[in-house]
Design a protein around this motif. Structure first.
Motif, PDB file in Angstrom:
ATOM      1  N   LEU A   1       0.848  -1.182   0.000  1.00 42.40           N
ATOM      2  CA  LEU A   1       0.000   0.000   0.000  1.00 42.40           C
ATOM      3  C   LEU A   1       0.887   1.236   0.000  1.00 42.40           C
ATOM      4  O   LEU A   1       1.948   1.243   0.631  1.00 42.40           O
ATOM      5  N   PRO A   2       0.453   2.301  -0.677  1.00 39.98           N
ATOM      6  CA  PRO A   2       1.276   3.518  -0.706  1.00 39.98           C
ATOM      7  C   PRO A   2       1.240   4.237   0.628  1.00 39.98           C
ATOM      8  O   PRO A   2       0.406   3.947   1.502  1.00 39.98           O
ATOM      9  N   GLY A   3       2.118   5.202   0.792  1.00 37.94           N
ATOM     10  CA  GLY A   3       2.175   5.953   2.035  1.00 37.94           C
ATOM     11  C   GLY A   3       0.941   6.795   2.301  1.00 37.94           C
ATOM     12  O   GLY A   3       0.722   7.239   3.430  1.00 37.94           O
ATOM     13  N   THR A   4       0.125   7.005   1.282  1.00 38.50           N
ATOM     14  CA  THR A   4      -1.087   7.814   1.442  1.00 38.50           C
ATOM     15  C   THR A   4      -2.232   7.068   2.118  1.00 38.50           C
ATOM     16  O   THR A   4      -3.232   7.681   2.491  1.00 38.50           O
TER      17      THR A   4
ATOM     18  N   THR B   1     -10.307   7.422  -5.061  1.00 40.97           N
ATOM     19  CA  THR B   1      -9.290   6.580  -4.449  1.00 40.97           C
ATOM     20  C   THR B   1      -9.452   6.642  -2.935  1.00 40.97           C
ATOM     21  O   THR B   1     -10.402   7.255  -2.432  1.00 40.97           O
ATOM     22  N   LEU B   2      -8.559   5.992  -2.203  1.00 39.90           N
ATOM     23  CA  LEU B   2      -8.596   5.989  -0.748  1.00 39.90           C
ATOM     24  C   LEU B   2      -7.352   6.669  -0.191  1.00 39.90           C
ATOM     25  O   LEU B   2      -6.245   6.467  -0.706  1.00 39.90           O
ATOM     26  N   ILE B   3      -7.522   7.442   0.870  1.00 39.47           N
ATOM     27  CA  ILE B   3      -6.403   8.035   1.577  1.00 39.47           C
ATOM     28  C   ILE B   3      -6.672   7.923   3.084  1.00 39.47           C
ATOM     29  O   ILE B   3      -7.790   7.634   3.506  1.00 39.47           O
ATOM     30  N   GLY B   4      -5.641   8.130   3.887  1.00 44.69           N
ATOM     31  CA  GLY B   4      -5.815   8.078   5.333  1.00 44.69           C
ATOM     32  C   GLY B   4      -5.453   6.721   5.893  1.00 44.69           C
ATOM     33  O   GLY B   4      -4.425   6.141   5.533  1.00 44.69           O
ATOM     34  N   ALA B   5      -6.300   6.183   6.774  1.00 43.53           N
ATOM     35  CA  ALA B   5      -5.996   4.923   7.440  1.00 43.53           C
ATOM     36  C   ALA B   5      -7.274   4.181   7.810  1.00 43.53           C
ATOM     37  O   ALA B   5      -8.316   4.786   8.047  1.00 43.53           O
ATOM     38  N   ALA B   6      -7.167   2.875   7.850  1.00 40.46           N
ATOM     39  CA  ALA B   6      -8.233   2.013   8.344  1.00 40.46           C
ATOM     40  C   ALA B   6      -7.649   1.139   9.444  1.00 40.46           C
ATOM     41  O   ALA B   6      -6.588   0.537   9.265  1.00 40.46           O
ATOM     42  N   ARG B   7      -8.318   1.087  10.579  1.00 38.73           N
ATOM     43  CA  ARG B   7      -7.883   0.219  11.685  1.00 38.73           C
ATOM     44  C   ARG B   7      -8.681  -1.071  11.623  1.00 38.73           C
ATOM     45  O   ARG B   7      -9.914  -1.049  11.661  1.00 38.73           O
ATOM     46  N   VAL B   8      -7.980  -2.192  11.525  1.00 33.95           N
ATOM     47  CA  VAL B   8      -8.620  -3.498  11.367  1.00 33.95           C
ATOM     48  C   VAL B   8      -8.368  -4.288  12.646  1.00 33.95           C
ATOM     49  O   VAL B   8      -7.219  -4.591  12.977  1.00 33.95           O
ATOM     50  N   PHE B   9      -9.435  -4.633  13.372  1.00 36.43           N
ATOM     51  CA  PHE B   9      -9.253  -5.172  14.718  1.00 36.43           C
ATOM     52  C   PHE B   9     -10.298  -6.236  15.046  1.00 36.43           C
ATOM     53  O   PHE B   9     -11.229  -6.480  14.281  1.00 36.43           O
ATOM     54  N   ASN B  10     -10.109  -6.862  16.188  1.00 33.78           N
ATOM     55  CA  ASN B  10     -11.013  -7.886  16.721  1.00 33.78           C
ATOM     56  C   ASN B  10     -11.312  -9.005  15.724  1.00 33.78           C
ATOM     57  O   ASN B  10     -12.469  -9.322  15.459  1.00 33.78           O
TER      58      ASN B  10
ATOM     59  N   TYR C   1     -10.535   8.177   4.121  1.00 33.42           N
ATOM     60  CA  TYR C   1     -11.299   9.102   3.281  1.00 33.42           C
ATOM     61  C   TYR C   1     -11.329   8.622   1.834  1.00 33.42           C
ATOM     62  O   TYR C   1     -10.385   8.004   1.348  1.00 33.42           O
ATOM     63  N   THR C   2     -12.427   8.937   1.166  1.00 33.53           N
ATOM     64  CA  THR C   2     -12.510   8.797  -0.282  1.00 33.53           C
ATOM     65  C   THR C   2     -12.059  10.108  -0.892  1.00 33.53           C
ATOM     66  O   THR C   2     -12.518  11.180  -0.476  1.00 33.53           O
ATOM     67  N   GLN C   3     -11.164  10.034  -1.867  1.00 38.01           N
ATOM     68  CA  GLN C   3     -10.659  11.256  -2.502  1.00 38.01           C
ATOM     69  C   GLN C   3     -10.908  11.231  -4.005  1.00 38.01           C
ATOM     70  O   GLN C   3     -10.672  10.219  -4.667  1.00 38.01           O
TER      71      GLN C   3
ATOM     72  N   LYS D   1     -11.682  15.424  -0.556  1.00 41.27           N
ATOM     73  CA  LYS D   1     -11.832  14.192   0.199  1.00 41.27           C
ATOM     74  C   LYS D   1     -13.144  14.191   0.973  1.00 41.27           C
ATOM     75  O   LYS D   1     -13.637  15.227   1.404  1.00 41.27           O
ATOM     76  N   THR D   2     -13.701  12.984   1.123  1.00 44.17           N
ATOM     77  CA  THR D   2     -14.979  12.805   1.809  1.00 44.17           C
ATOM     78  C   THR D   2     -14.834  11.715   2.851  1.00 44.17           C
ATOM     79  O   THR D   2     -14.374  10.611   2.547  1.00 44.17           O
ATOM     80  N   GLY D   3     -15.217  12.014   4.070  1.00 42.35           N
ATOM     81  CA  GLY D   3     -15.171  11.033   5.141  1.00 42.35           C
ATOM     82  C   GLY D   3     -16.545  10.487   5.461  1.00 42.35           C
ATOM     83  O   GLY D   3     -17.546  10.870   4.846  1.00 42.35           O
ATOM     84  N   THR D   4     -16.616   9.586   6.415  1.00 37.43           N
ATOM     85  CA  THR D   4     -17.897   9.059   6.863  1.00 37.43           C
ATOM     86  C   THR D   4     -18.675  10.173   7.556  1.00 37.43           C
ATOM     87  O   THR D   4     -18.138  10.845   8.441  1.00 37.43           O
ATOM     88  N   PRO D   5     -19.934  10.409   7.175  1.00 40.19           N
ATOM     89  CA  PRO D   5     -20.723  11.466   7.830  1.00 40.19           C
ATOM     90  C   PRO D   5     -20.799  11.263   9.338  1.00 40.19           C
ATOM     91  O   PRO D   5     -20.725  10.134   9.833  1.00 40.19           O
ATOM     92  N   ASP D   6     -20.963  12.358  10.057  1.00 37.71           N
ATOM     93  CA  ASP D   6     -20.982  12.309  11.515  1.00 37.71           C
ATOM     94  C   ASP D   6     -22.096  11.427  12.068  1.00 37.71           C
ATOM     95  O   ASP D   6     -21.965  10.859  13.148  1.00 37.71           O
ATOM     96  N   ASP D   7     -23.198  11.324  11.320  1.00 35.68           N
ATOM     97  CA  ASP D   7     -24.334  10.543  11.812  1.00 35.68           C
ATOM     98  C   ASP D   7     -24.309   9.086  11.359  1.00 35.68           C
ATOM     99  O   ASP D   7     -25.285   8.357  11.516  1.00 35.68           O
ATOM    100  N   VAL D   8     -23.175   8.659  10.803  1.00 34.17           N
ATOM    101  CA  VAL D   8     -23.028   7.276  10.319  1.00 34.17           C
ATOM    102  C   VAL D   8     -21.912   6.595  11.110  1.00 34.17           C
ATOM    103  O   VAL D   8     -20.831   7.167  11.293  1.00 34.17           O
ATOM    104  N   ASN D   9     -22.168   5.379  11.572  1.00 33.72           N
ATOM    105  CA  ASN D   9     -21.155   4.626  12.310  1.00 33.72           C
ATOM    106  C   ASN D   9     -19.976   4.315  11.389  1.00 33.72           C
ATOM    107  O   ASN D   9     -20.163   3.715  10.325  1.00 33.72           O
ATOM    108  N   PRO D  10     -18.752   4.700  11.757  1.00 38.09           N
ATOM    109  CA  PRO D  10     -17.606   4.484  10.882  1.00 38.09           C
ATOM    110  C   PRO D  10     -17.031   3.070  10.942  1.00 38.09           C
ATOM    111  O   PRO D  10     -16.060   2.761  10.239  1.00 38.09           O
ATOM    112  N   VAL D  11     -17.601   2.200  11.779  1.00 36.63           N
ATOM    113  CA  VAL D  11     -17.055   0.852  11.954  1.00 36.63           C
ATOM    114  C   VAL D  11     -17.935  -0.171  11.250  1.00 36.63           C
ATOM    115  O   VAL D  11     -19.156  -0.204  11.433  1.00 36.63           O
ATOM    116  N   LEU D  12     -17.306  -1.009  10.425  1.00 41.17           N
ATOM    117  CA  LEU D  12     -18.000  -2.091   9.736  1.00 41.17           C
ATOM    118  C   LEU D  12     -17.520  -3.428  10.278  1.00 41.17           C
ATOM    119  O   LEU D  12     -16.364  -3.567  10.669  1.00 41.17           O
ATOM    120  N   GLN D  13     -18.407  -4.407  10.260  1.00 44.11           N
ATOM    121  CA  GLN D  13     -18.004  -5.779  10.524  1.00 44.11           C
ATOM    122  C   GLN D  13     -17.957  -6.530   9.194  1.00 44.11           C
ATOM    123  O   GLN D  13     -18.917  -6.488   8.417  1.00 44.11           O
TER     124      GLN D  13
END
Length: 215
Positions: free
Chosen positions: A64-67, A135-144, A167-169, A176-188
């Motif tokens: 993955l790139p540094g972005t 495209t995608l930028i930023g970071a995703a934390r993958v856990f549990n 973010y989607t760019q 860039k567009t992030g997850t709206p404040d009223d939407v849960n940013p965590v997916l299973q």
């Protein structure tokens, strides 16, 4: 980050009992806190997979790139077979992210780690970004991660992805567009895997549910 609707053409091919087992079992402590790949020595996005299986499958290196970073936390298990499922499941997700960023729905690594319904779903998901010139930028934390093995030898892997720092760019305007404040940013993510002739745990079915994880 906002995401195109993922195509799901088939339900997970596992029993309710196995699903319950998957939610209740897993790594040594998949829910451990932190976002810097605590159990994997930091960000594993540029590390090549280790060949496993009879003769050792020649796995593609997923970078993955540094972005954009994929930060995996708790992706270890004392059972070697479960660890192999975790390893190939991790590389599958990285391959999907890399294909989105490369605008390549037919990327080799995606087809290497994914097959059947999951491959159709993954390529449709990637194509959505290509069609919108995103495209995608930023970071995703993958856990549990929660891993289980069925009586028939198949694998079930559930895990959570926190997109709050991703973010989607737009490739052209750089907006860039992030997850709206009223939407849960965590997916299973709910996946099933089968070990193929190359000794690779290929993801064969895939579902996502926003808000399906406790954080």
């Amino acid at each position: 980050m906002t995401r195109p609707l993922r195509l799901v053409t088939a339900a997970l091919t596992v029993s309710a009992a196995l699903l319950l087992s998957a939610c209740g079992s897993g790594g040594d402590d998949g829910s451990s806190p932190g976002i810097a790949g605590a159990d994997t020595g930091g960000d594993t996005s540029s590390a090549p997979a280790t060949p496993t299986g009879p003769g050792g499958a020649d796995r593609p290196e997923v970078k993955l790139p540094g972005t954009f970073r994929a930060e995996f936390t708790g992706w270890t298990d004392s059972d070697p077979k479960k660890q192999a499922i975790l390893d190939d499941g991790r590389e599958r997700l990285k391959a999907e992210y890399a294909a989105v960023i490369a605008a390549d729905p037919k990327a080799e690594a995606v087809g290497f780690y994914t097959s059947q319904q999951a491959l159709t779903s993954s390529r449709t998901y990637i194509q959505g970004y290509v069609d919108n010139d995103h495209t995608l930028i930023g970071a995703a934390r993958v856990f549990n991660p929660q891993v289980s093995i069925s009586d028939s030898g198949g694998g079930v892997l559930f895990y959570c992805v926190d997109e709050s720092k991703g973010y989607t760019q737009d490739r052209r305007t750089k907006k860039k567009t992030g997850t709206p404040d009223d939407v849960n940013p965590v997916l299973q993510y709910r996946t099933t895997l089968r070990k193929n002739a190359k000794g690779v745990w290929s993801t064969v079915s895939l579902e996502t549910e926003r808000g399906g994880c406790d954080t």
